[in-house]
Design a protein around this motif. Sequence first.
Motif, short mmCIF file in Angstrom:
data_model
loop_
_atom_site.label_atom_id
_atom_site.label_comp_id
_atom_site.label_asym_id
_atom_site.label_seq_id
_atom_site.Cartn_x
_atom_site.Cartn_y
_atom_site.Cartn_z
N LYS A 24 0.84 -1.21 0.00
CA LYS A 24 0.00 0.00 0.00
C LYS A 24 0.87 1.26 0.00
O LYS A 24 0.51 2.27 -0.61
N TYR A 25 2.04 1.19 0.66
CA TYR A 25 2.96 2.32 0.64
C TYR A 25 3.58 2.47 -0.75
O TYR A 25 3.68 3.58 -1.29
N LEU A 26 3.99 1.34 -1.33
CA LEU A 26 4.60 1.36 -2.65
C LEU A 26 3.60 1.85 -3.70
O LEU A 26 3.95 2.59 -4.62
N GLY A 27 2.33 1.46 -3.55
CA GLY A 27 1.29 1.90 -4.48
C GLY A 27 1.10 3.41 -4.43
O GLY A 27 0.90 4.05 -5.48
N LYS A 28 1.17 3.99 -3.24
CA LYS A 28 1.03 5.45 -3.11
C LYS A 28 2.15 6.17 -3.86
O LYS A 28 1.91 7.14 -4.59
N VAL A 29 3.37 5.69 -3.69
CA VAL A 29 4.52 6.33 -4.32
C VAL A 29 4.45 6.16 -5.84
O VAL A 29 4.70 7.11 -6.59
N LEU A 30 4.12 4.96 -6.30
CA LEU A 30 4.02 4.72 -7.74
C LEU A 30 2.90 5.56 -8.36
O LEU A 30 3.06 6.11 -9.46
N GLY A 31 1.77 5.66 -7.66
CA GLY A 31 0.68 6.49 -8.16
C GLY A 31 1.08 7.94 -8.28
O GLY A 31 0.79 8.61 -9.29
N PHE A 32 1.75 8.46 -7.25
CA PHE A 32 2.21 9.85 -7.27
C PHE A 32 3.22 10.06 -8.40
O PHE A 32 3.14 11.05 -9.14
N GLY A 33 4.16 9.11 -8.54
CA GLY A 33 5.17 9.23 -9.59
C GLY A 33 4.55 9.18 -10.97
O GLY A 33 4.98 9.92 -11.88
N LEU A 34 3.55 8.33 -11.17
CA LEU A 34 2.89 8.22 -12.47
C LEU A 34 2.17 9.52 -12.82
O LEU A 34 2.26 10.01 -13.95
N VAL A 35 1.45 10.08 -11.86
CA VAL A 35 0.73 11.33 -12.10
C VAL A 35 1.69 12.45 -12.45
O VAL A 35 1.48 13.21 -13.42
N MET A 36 2.79 12.56 -11.70
CA MET A 36 3.77 13.62 -11.95
C MET A 36 4.44 13.43 -13.31
O MET A 36 4.69 14.41 -14.03
#
Length: 422
Positions: A190-202
Amino acid sequence: MRKLLSRFEGDKAIWAYVILLALFSFMPVFSASSNLVHVVGTGSIIGLLMKHFFHILVGIVIVFVFHRMPFDRLKYFAPIAWIPVVGLLFLTAAQGMMIGGANASRWLNIPGINLSFQPSSIGWISLMAYLSWFLWKFSDEEYSFNKSLLWVWAPVGLIILPIFPSNFSTAAIIFASVCMLLFIGKYPLKYLGKVLGFGLVMGVMAFFAAKAFPDYAPSRLSTWVARIDRFGSDDKDIDRYQIENAKIAIAQGEVFGVGPGKSIQKNFLPQSSSDFIYAIIVEEFGFIGGMLILGVYVLLLFRFLVVSNKAPNLFGKYLVIGLGFSIIFQAIINMGVAVEIFPTTGQPLPLVSSGGTSIWMTCLSLGIILSVSRKEDEIKRQMADNAAKQEAFKRLLEEQELADKEERELEGDNPMNAVLNK
């Protein structure tokens, strides 16, 4: 000679593949160097070949030295080793070097000597070592997302941030390696998903912003937007000079190749001895040669998995995964670019492409991996020695019991013993 070879310990298969790739590299580098000499006008073929020989020789020395060092010592350096590397990376980025209108601040010159290196490679290794330490240290602890932001993503960000403007592909591969290592190290999904989601959006926002406002976008970002536009495009107005020449080279190779040193496209293909060396290999050695090189990297991956599975502790396991998979990622991307599976990047083919920093940092990673496998061999030898000692002690006891039994039987058969007993 046998005594010298006995000093090369660790996984023998990895040693074999490393030496095989290093020896093979001289043929395509020698062939591709003619492009630099006759077309670009850089040095001489013999000079470039001797330079590559020096890089390979120093690389093998690096492997040997680090494979003899106990990898457990890295536990004391891994938590802080990345910190001075961050300083080197920001110092490199601050140079503001431009080539062809694009940010090219990748190299750092060593004062006093004619030698330069890429700190991004050191940052890559130091980050893998740090994350291996973190995953080992906190393997039995629960931690919050905010704590992981400080312990994991702050170091990752400080390493990637100065690399990103001048070398987006390396920054992206480092990030992918980090995510892969964290996933295997059981970092909360769930932590990794948050970071990946943020990175993808940026990333998506940066891409479309660069498309919409090209005059205001950083030079290197615009370069990558153009590379993505060229990737797989059939538009004749788009410049696809590099990838088209790479594909021509691969097509000319057919099954068996045109022969060593007989490449034609090396005279037209930029970076034929480094970024696009796989295309030259396929042209000269054909489909069979290309598949054999791919097979060696697959075998290396298999040995990395074996070594990580047998590692004496979690720290060694994560070190092998982080460093080993990074080497394989580079190889896959280099070969994938040549056949247009990926957009054009500047990733070398490990141990084959020319270039001192890439060879030496790959050898440093391999030395650490071999150190982990060497520890496995030491444990096996200790277990074998203990088993041999136990077996020898058991045989000694059995011999003593047999001797006592024979002595008792002799005493029982002696007539004088019967008279004395009466």
